[in-house]
Structures are given as structure tokens and as C-alpha cells.
Design a protein around this motif. Structure first.
Motif, PDB file in Angstrom:
ATOM      1  N   LYS A 204      44.483  31.352  27.129  1.00 17.28           N
ATOM      2  CA  LYS A 204      44.117  30.902  25.789  1.00 17.28           C
ATOM      3  C   LYS A 204      45.192  29.943  25.303  1.00 17.28           C
ATOM      4  O   LYS A 204      46.339  30.011  25.729  1.00 17.28           O
ATOM      5  CB  LYS A 204      44.057  32.081  24.806  1.00 17.28           C
TER       6      LYS A 204
ATOM      7  N   ARG B 116      33.681  38.498  13.364  1.00 20.77           N
ATOM      8  CA  ARG B 116      32.234  38.456  13.621  1.00 20.77           C
ATOM      9  C   ARG B 116      31.506  37.721  12.483  1.00 20.77           C
ATOM     10  O   ARG B 116      30.650  36.874  12.732  1.00 20.77           O
ATOM     11  CB  ARG B 116      31.702  39.881  13.762  1.00 20.77           C
TER      12      ARG B 116
ATOM     13  N   ARG C 274      32.148  33.895  12.642  1.00 26.77           N
ATOM     14  CA  ARG C 274      31.409  33.195  13.690  1.00 26.77           C
ATOM     15  C   ARG C 274      29.906  33.132  13.381  1.00 26.77           C
ATOM     16  O   ARG C 274      29.261  32.092  13.576  1.00 26.77           O
ATOM     17  CB  ARG C 274      31.632  33.870  15.039  1.00 26.77           C
TER      18      ARG C 274
ATOM     19  N   PHE D 182      40.910  40.670  24.349  1.00 30.51           N
ATOM     20  CA  PHE D 182      39.993  39.538  24.320  1.00 30.51           C
ATOM     21  C   PHE D 182      38.545  39.961  24.571  1.00 30.51           C
ATOM     22  O   PHE D 182      37.615  39.248  24.192  1.00 30.51           O
ATOM     23  CB  PHE D 182      40.414  38.470  25.337  1.00 30.51           C
ATOM     24  N   LYS D 183      38.333  41.093  25.203  1.00 35.16           N
ATOM     25  CA  LYS D 183      36.977  41.609  25.383  1.00 35.16           C
ATOM     26  C   LYS D 183      36.428  42.164  24.066  1.00 35.16           C
ATOM     27  O   LYS D 183      35.222  42.136  23.825  1.00 35.16           O
ATOM     28  CB  LYS D 183      36.969  42.701  26.452  1.00 35.16           C
TER      29      LYS D 183
ATOM     30  N   GLU E 115      36.553  37.928  20.036  1.00 33.20           N
ATOM     31  CA  GLU E 115      36.411  36.562  20.550  1.00 33.20           C
ATOM     32  C   GLU E 115      37.429  35.677  19.837  1.00 33.20           C
ATOM     33  O   GLU E 115      37.270  35.353  18.654  1.00 33.20           O
ATOM     34  CB  GLU E 115      34.987  36.048  20.318  1.00 33.20           C
TER      35      GLU E 115
ATOM     36  N   ASP F  92      39.784  32.141  19.800  1.00 36.71           N
ATOM     37  CA  ASP F  92      39.939  30.783  20.317  1.00 36.71           C
ATOM     38  C   ASP F  92      41.403  30.449  20.581  1.00 36.71           C
ATOM     39  O   ASP F  92      41.707  29.611  21.429  1.00 36.71           O
ATOM     40  CB  ASP F  92      39.357  29.775  19.316  1.00 36.71           C
TER      41      ASP F  92
END
Length: 330
Positions: free
Chosen positions: A5, A202, A205, A298-299, A302, A304
Motif C-alpha cells: 500500500k 464503509r 465508500r 487489510f482484509k 478497505e 487506499d
């Protein structure tokens, strides 16, 4: 899932026990220069007030100091607490920084005071800014940077027409909602307030509205990382970080203390539990043991870009931690 990342750094110029603020600023410079060599995308400084052992009361000044000692890494605020300031002043200050250091300055904004209420009142000189006014202040600030402000009676020089990326910061749902609505990148303070992390990311996004600034959502999560060449050393170094966190729990500003063999007898069981809960997004270990920790994170979320906060007493150990972190994430 790959760990790779973009990775960045958050700094508060925390003052060490037996040292002063000048030492903290010199350490921040060493960290910025090392982070630049290691490929860190950006380094942000957070605004805090009335805290004897936090040296970042004036991020604007420190950003200029660090930018003058580096050449490529982005420098910015993580963040400027906008209710403490006139949007015009912030536009002028960051417009000046961006003029001196083109394409290297970020403006991260928060709506909290970064201090206690009494100090916030002193900062604002009796001006009672409410949370509800933050969106309008944000709009004013963005207008000052816009070329469309040319015909306004109030203009911000040299900010007008200069591209200074604006990021919204938060630790709850409020900035996630606003960031999605305004189409701005969003950074979450999961390094000390992880409770709303998943829900906030969440919502951001799922409700993101593309803007002229950003076509797709961009979410940054800040976490604590203490890395070393052995797991034993990493956990030993982390005790300095725990002692600093203990000050937060107790409502005091402790200087960063030297590491200790054990926290037993320093914190109580309820304090230890409170710190573990508050610092749930903390990663401690070696290159080998950190990687599965990050993969798991990271699972769940999410992300960036990952921003790390690394509070270690010894400067060389801190630089080594940044090096290991870069190897793991990048």
C-alpha cells in the motif's frame, strides 16, 4: 491479499523525558528525512494545544521547517482544527506554504478543538463555533483557494488558484458523511479511536459523490506501528508508547518515557484494558510477524493508504522501525 500500500507518517513532535521541544523538532526532521529516503508518501503533523509534552501546537510552522529540510516527501496537517481558525487565515498560510514548496503541501482538516474546552475558548477569543458550522467553514476555505473567487470582496493571497489537496479527518461518522458528500479524501484516526473505523470507511465508500477534486473514494487509516529486529525488542520499545497512552487515560500530558521491562505496577488492570481498547489498531513486531497482522487488517478494512504513528523513545530505534515498516507495507 498483498500487503503493498502507499504508506505515510503521522507525527506529533512528542517531547521526550529529559529533553525539550527543540529536540522534538530536530527528531521530526530526522524522521522526515528518513521517511523521504524510504519512500513514504507524506508526513503529517497534528494540531494540539495546552499539552506540555506535545510539540505540534503550530503545524503550519513545522510544515515549513520540515519542507525546507526535505525535497520530495509531501508535508501537511493531520490536521488543522478548522474551528480554531478563520478559513481565510488558513488559506493564506497554506497558500504561502504551497507557493514556497509546490506540489508538496497537504491540508488535512478536523472539526475537534485539539484541546480542552477552556483552551478552545481562549483560542477562539469568545467566538463560539459549533460543529454544525464546520461544513460552511470548509466551503469558505475551498472558495478562497478557487480561481472563481477572483471577483469576491475578500480574497486569499497567495492561495487563490493554487492546488492544495484538502483531506477530511475524523474519528466518528460525521466526517465520513461529509467527506462522501463533498467528494474529498478521508483519513480516519484509528490509531486512538478505532471504534467507528469499519462503519465509517464503509459509509464513505458506499456514499461517495465524485467531485472535481476526486473521482473515486480515497480512504486513509492511521495506525500505531512499533517494529524492531526481534519481537521481544519491539514489545520492549512499545512500553514508551504505552506510558504516553497512559497519560491520555489519566488526563495528563506525560513526556515520552524510556522503555521498561514490564508495565506491571505502572498501570492498573482497568487502565491496561482501556489502553488496549483505545489502541486496538496497533501493530508490534518484526518484519516477519507484522506482515500477517497487516494482511488481516487489510482484509477487514478497505484502505487506499496506510498512515503510521510510531512513538519510540530512542531516535535510532524509531528510524529502524520506519525502515522495517516500509519493507513490510511497501
Amino acid at each position: 491479499m498483498k500487503t503493498t500500500k502507499p504508506y505515510s507518517l503521522l507525527d506529533l513532535a512528542i517531547i521526550r523525558e529529559d529533553f525539550d521541544a527543540k529536540d522534538a523538532y530536530e527528531r521530526s526532521m530526522q524522521v522526515a528525512q528518513m521517511a523521504e529516503k524510504l519512500g513514504y508518501t507524506r508526513m503529517w503533523l497534528a494540531e494540539h494545544h495546552n499539552m506540555a509534552n506535545v510539540g505540534s501546537s503550530s503545524p503550519q510552522v513545522l510544515i515549513g521547517f520540515l519542507a525546507n529540510g526535505t525535497s520530495t516527501i509531501r508535508l501537511g496537517s493531520g490536521g488543522i482544527m478548522l474551528p480554531n481558525h478563520s478559513p481565510l487565515i488558513i488559506a493564506e498560510q497554506f497558500g504561502t506554504l504551497a507557493t514556497l514548496y509546490p506540489n508538496r503541501i497537504d491540508l488535512g482538516l478536523g472539526r475537534a478543538p485539539g484541546t480542552d474546552q477552556t483552551t478552545a475558548t481562549a483560542l477562539r477569543r469568545g467566538r463560539h463555533e459549533s460543529v454544525q458550522e464546520f461544513p460552511s467553514d470548509l466551503d469558505d476555505l475551498r472558495r478562497y483557494f478557487s480561481e472563481d473567487n477572483i471577483d469576491s470582496k475578500v480574497r486569499a493571497f497567495p492561495a487563490e488558484g493554487i492546488d492544495v489537496p484538502i483531506y477530511l479527518l475524523g474519528s466518528s461518522m460525521s466526517s465520513a458523511v461529509l467527506g462522501a458528500e463533498k467528494g474529498l479524501p478521508y483519513a480516519f484516526a484509528s490509531h486512538f479511536a478505532p471504534g467507528y473505523l469499519i462503519n465509517a470507511s464503509r459509509h464513505y465508500r458506499e456514499n461517495f459523490q465524485p467531485s472535481e477534486n476526486l473521482s473515486n473514494p480515497y480512504f486513509i487509516s492511521c495506525v500505531n506501528v512499533i517494529a524492531a529486529d526481534t519481537d521481544e525488542e519491539a514489545h520492549y520499545l512499545a512500553t514508551s508508547f504505552y506510558q504516553t497512552a497512559l497519560g491520555i487515560i489519566r488526563g495528563k500530558s506525560y513526556p515520552m518515557k524510556k522503555p521498561v521491562k514490564s508495565m506491571d505496577g505502572i498501570w492498573s488492570e482497568p487502565e491496561a484494558a482501556a489502553i488496549q481498547n483505545m489502541m486496538a489498531c496497533t501493530f508490534i513486531g518484526t518484519k516477519e510477524s507484522l506482515k500477517p497482522q497487516f494482511d488481516s487488517f487489510f482484509k477487514q478494512v478497505e484502505v487506499d493508504e496506510l498512515m503510521v504513528s510510531t512513538n519510540i523513545y530512542d531516535t535510532e530505534k524509531r528510524l529502524r522501525s520506519l525502515e522495517i515498516t516500509a519493507e513490510v507495507i511497501g
